[in-house]
Design a protein around this motif. Structure first.
Motif, PDB file in Angstrom:
ATOM      1  N   LYS A  47       0.862  -1.188   0.000  1.00  0.00           N
ATOM      2  CA  LYS A  47       0.000   0.000   0.000  1.00  0.00           C
ATOM      3  C   LYS A  47       0.896   1.236   0.000  1.00  0.00           C
ATOM      4  O   LYS A  47       1.519   1.564   1.012  1.00  0.00           O
ATOM      5  CB  LYS A  47      -0.914  -0.010   1.210  1.00  0.00           C
ATOM      6  CG  LYS A  47      -1.906  -1.139   1.179  1.00  0.00           C
ATOM      7  CD  LYS A  47      -2.790  -1.134   2.405  1.00  0.00           C
ATOM      8  CE  LYS A  47      -3.756  -2.290   2.325  1.00  0.00           C
ATOM      9  NZ  LYS A  47      -3.568  -3.248   3.390  1.00  0.00           N
ATOM     10  N   ILE A  48       0.931   1.917  -1.137  1.00  0.00           N
ATOM     11  CA  ILE A  48       1.763   3.120  -1.294  1.00  0.00           C
ATOM     12  C   ILE A  48       0.843   4.275  -1.652  1.00  0.00           C
ATOM     13  O   ILE A  48      -0.080   4.118  -2.452  1.00  0.00           O
ATOM     14  CB  ILE A  48       2.826   2.915  -2.394  1.00  0.00           C
ATOM     15  CG1 ILE A  48       3.739   1.749  -2.023  1.00  0.00           C
ATOM     16  CG2 ILE A  48       3.645   4.182  -2.590  1.00  0.00           C
ATOM     17  CD1 ILE A  48       4.793   1.434  -3.063  1.00  0.00           C
ATOM     18  N   TYR A  66       5.595  -6.677   1.263  1.00  0.00           N
ATOM     19  CA  TYR A  66       4.255  -6.470   0.720  1.00  0.00           C
ATOM     20  C   TYR A  66       3.271  -5.986   1.771  1.00  0.00           C
ATOM     21  O   TYR A  66       2.197  -5.490   1.427  1.00  0.00           O
ATOM     22  CB  TYR A  66       3.740  -7.746   0.043  1.00  0.00           C
ATOM     23  CG  TYR A  66       3.343  -8.851   0.974  1.00  0.00           C
ATOM     24  CD1 TYR A  66       2.034  -8.983   1.419  1.00  0.00           C
ATOM     25  CD2 TYR A  66       4.284  -9.776   1.425  1.00  0.00           C
ATOM     26  CE1 TYR A  66       1.666 -10.005   2.268  1.00  0.00           C
ATOM     27  CE2 TYR A  66       3.922 -10.798   2.269  1.00  0.00           C
ATOM     28  CZ  TYR A  66       2.613 -10.913   2.692  1.00  0.00           C
ATOM     29  OH  TYR A  66       2.262 -11.920   3.545  1.00  0.00           O
ATOM     30  N   ARG A  67       3.624  -6.088   3.059  1.00  0.00           N
ATOM     31  CA  ARG A  67       2.712  -5.651   4.120  1.00  0.00           C
ATOM     32  C   ARG A  67       2.954  -4.220   4.574  1.00  0.00           C
ATOM     33  O   ARG A  67       2.192  -3.697   5.379  1.00  0.00           O
ATOM     34  CB  ARG A  67       2.843  -6.585   5.324  1.00  0.00           C
ATOM     35  CG  ARG A  67       2.364  -7.985   5.019  1.00  0.00           C
ATOM     36  CD  ARG A  67       2.798  -8.933   6.076  1.00  0.00           C
ATOM     37  NE  ARG A  67       4.211  -9.240   5.867  1.00  0.00           N
ATOM     38  CZ  ARG A  67       4.812 -10.338   6.267  1.00  0.00           C
ATOM     39  NH1 ARG A  67       4.155 -11.223   6.962  1.00  0.00           N
ATOM     40  NH2 ARG A  67       6.073 -10.555   6.003  1.00  0.00           N
ATOM     41  N   ILE A  82      12.658  -1.867   3.418  1.00  0.00           N
ATOM     42  CA  ILE A  82      11.568  -1.645   4.369  1.00  0.00           C
ATOM     43  C   ILE A  82      10.866  -2.985   4.535  1.00  0.00           C
ATOM     44  O   ILE A  82      10.247  -3.482   3.590  1.00  0.00           O
ATOM     45  CB  ILE A  82      10.588  -0.567   3.878  1.00  0.00           C
ATOM     46  CG1 ILE A  82      11.314   0.755   3.656  1.00  0.00           C
ATOM     47  CG2 ILE A  82       9.440  -0.403   4.859  1.00  0.00           C
ATOM     48  CD1 ILE A  82      10.461   1.835   3.050  1.00  0.00           C
ATOM     49  N   GLY A  83      10.998  -3.591   5.725  1.00  0.00           N
ATOM     50  CA  GLY A  83      10.421  -4.915   5.906  1.00  0.00           C
ATOM     51  C   GLY A  83      10.306  -5.306   7.358  1.00  0.00           C
ATOM     52  O   GLY A  83      10.446  -4.487   8.259  1.00  0.00           O
ATOM     53  N   ILE A  84      10.079  -6.600   7.571  1.00  0.00           N
ATOM     54  CA  ILE A  84       9.874  -7.109   8.915  1.00  0.00           C
ATOM     55  C   ILE A  84      11.134  -7.803   9.420  1.00  0.00           C
ATOM     56  O   ILE A  84      12.024  -8.142   8.645  1.00  0.00           O
ATOM     57  CB  ILE A  84       8.687  -8.092   8.960  1.00  0.00           C
ATOM     58  CG1 ILE A  84       8.977  -9.327   8.096  1.00  0.00           C
ATOM     59  CG2 ILE A  84       7.410  -7.428   8.517  1.00  0.00           C
ATOM     60  CD1 ILE A  84       7.980 -10.431   8.277  1.00  0.00           C
ATOM     61  N   ARG A  85      11.189  -7.984  10.731  1.00  0.00           N
ATOM     62  CA  ARG A  85      12.215  -8.843  11.313  1.00  0.00           C
ATOM     63  C   ARG A  85      11.674 -10.270  11.313  1.00  0.00           C
ATOM     64  O   ARG A  85      10.482 -10.486  11.172  1.00  0.00           O
ATOM     65  CB  ARG A  85      12.529  -8.392  12.734  1.00  0.00           C
ATOM     66  CG  ARG A  85      13.220  -7.038  12.751  1.00  0.00           C
ATOM     67  CD  ARG A  85      13.780  -6.767  14.105  1.00  0.00           C
ATOM     68  NE  ARG A  85      13.023  -5.667  14.700  1.00  0.00           N
ATOM     69  CZ  ARG A  85      13.198  -5.253  15.921  1.00  0.00           C
ATOM     70  NH1 ARG A  85      14.051  -5.833  16.712  1.00  0.00           N
ATOM     71  NH2 ARG A  85      12.501  -4.250  16.380  1.00  0.00           N
ATOM     72  N   TRP A  86      12.537 -11.218  11.499  1.00  0.00           N
ATOM     73  CA  TRP A  86      12.144 -12.619  11.351  1.00  0.00           C
ATOM     74  C   TRP A  86      11.058 -13.057  12.327  1.00  0.00           C
ATOM     75  O   TRP A  86      10.288 -13.965  12.047  1.00  0.00           O
ATOM     76  CB  TRP A  86      13.363 -13.527  11.486  1.00  0.00           C
ATOM     77  CG  TRP A  86      13.948 -13.530  12.861  1.00  0.00           C
ATOM     78  CD1 TRP A  86      14.857 -12.656  13.368  1.00  0.00           C
ATOM     79  CD2 TRP A  86      13.649 -14.436  13.913  1.00  0.00           C
ATOM     80  NE1 TRP A  86      15.153 -12.947  14.655  1.00  0.00           N
ATOM     81  CE2 TRP A  86      14.426 -14.049  15.037  1.00  0.00           C
ATOM     82  CE3 TRP A  86      12.818 -15.528  14.048  1.00  0.00           C
ATOM     83  CZ2 TRP A  86      14.382 -14.722  16.239  1.00  0.00           C
ATOM     84  CZ3 TRP A  86      12.777 -16.195  15.251  1.00  0.00           C
ATOM     85  CH2 TRP A  86      13.561 -15.793  16.333  1.00  0.00           C
ATOM     86  N   ASP A  87      10.931 -12.403  13.484  1.00  0.00           N
ATOM     87  CA  ASP A  87       9.979 -12.840  14.494  1.00  0.00           C
ATOM     88  C   ASP A  87       8.700 -11.996  14.541  1.00  0.00           C
ATOM     89  O   ASP A  87       7.917 -12.115  15.468  1.00  0.00           O
ATOM     90  CB  ASP A  87      10.644 -12.839  15.871  1.00  0.00           C
ATOM     91  CG  ASP A  87      11.151 -11.462  16.266  1.00  0.00           C
ATOM     92  OD1 ASP A  87      11.289 -10.600  15.375  1.00  0.00           O
ATOM     93  OD2 ASP A  87      11.412 -11.249  17.458  1.00  0.00           O
ATOM     94  N   GLU A  88       8.485 -11.152  13.556  1.00  0.00           N
ATOM     95  CA  GLU A  88       7.323 -10.266  13.577  1.00  0.00           C
ATOM     96  C   GLU A  88       6.439 -10.500  12.368  1.00  0.00           C
ATOM     97  O   GLU A  88       6.884 -11.013  11.347  1.00  0.00           O
ATOM     98  CB  GLU A  88       7.779  -8.806  13.616  1.00  0.00           C
ATOM     99  CG  GLU A  88       8.511  -8.466  14.900  1.00  0.00           C
ATOM    100  CD  GLU A  88       8.988  -7.030  14.916  1.00  0.00           C
ATOM    101  OE1 GLU A  88       9.053  -6.414  13.846  1.00  0.00           O
ATOM    102  OE2 GLU A  88       9.287  -6.537  16.000  1.00  0.00           O
TER     103      GLU A  88
END
Length: 172
Positions: A47-48, A66-67, A82-88
């Motif tokens: 979502k941009i 993508y989130r 821009i992304g998540i860490r492995w545990d999130e």
């Protein structure tokens, strides 16, 4: 206004529109074209915002989860992740009027506030408040401006320019 270096954004926007229209395979193919043609990974599900989004250097090396959610009037320079860490499970939320410098990493379920600045090669793991600048590894807030001090009203700028011009004419 279409800027040549913003072509990846317009290609992403096409893929995202097709995805929202539930066209089956074409958004994925366009995403892969972006990946190999521009060396950037901008998923069609991301979502941009729709106003004044700019990817520096044609999005070279930009990787987005993508989130993640990105607001309006955002500039993302090259090699940004821009992304998540492995545990999130929740990706970052980027506010409006944000500038993310080259090579920065924004990771985890964090929020980058409006009018924030992320320095080059910063690794942001915690929230960045509105009107703040974050730099370093891991990123720390180094500057926090208040909206009233950060911007000079245009009428004061015109008065200042007029008084400088008047002072120059009096000295001649």
């Amino acid at each position: 206004m279409i800027v040549k270096s913003n072509l990846p954004y317009y290609i992403y926007r096409t893929a995202n529109t097709l995805y929202r229209w539930k066209v089956p395979v074409l958004p994925y193919m366009i995403q892969q074209f972006l990946r190999f043609g521009f060396c950037c990974f901008i998923p069609y599900k991301t979502k941009i915002g729709t106003k004044n989004i700019h990817f520096g250097h044609n999005g070279l090396g930009v990787v987005l989860d993508y989130r993640c959610v990105i607001g309006d009037n955002v500039r993302i320079d090259q090699e940004v992740t821009i992304g998540i860490r492995w545990d999130e499970k929740v990706a970052p939320i980027i506010g409006n009027n944000v500038r993310i410098g080259a090579g920065a990493k924004v990771l985890g379920s964090i929020k980058i506030g409006n009018n924030a600045r992320i320095g080059a090669n910063a690794v942001v793991l915690t929230d960045v408040p509105d009107d703040a600048t974050a730099v370093g590894v891991p990123a720390k807030i180094v500057k926090r401006t208040t909206p009233s001090r950060s911007r000079v009203p245009s009428d004061k700028c015109e008065q200042t320019v007029g008084s400088v011009a008047a002072a120059e004419s009096n000295t001649k």
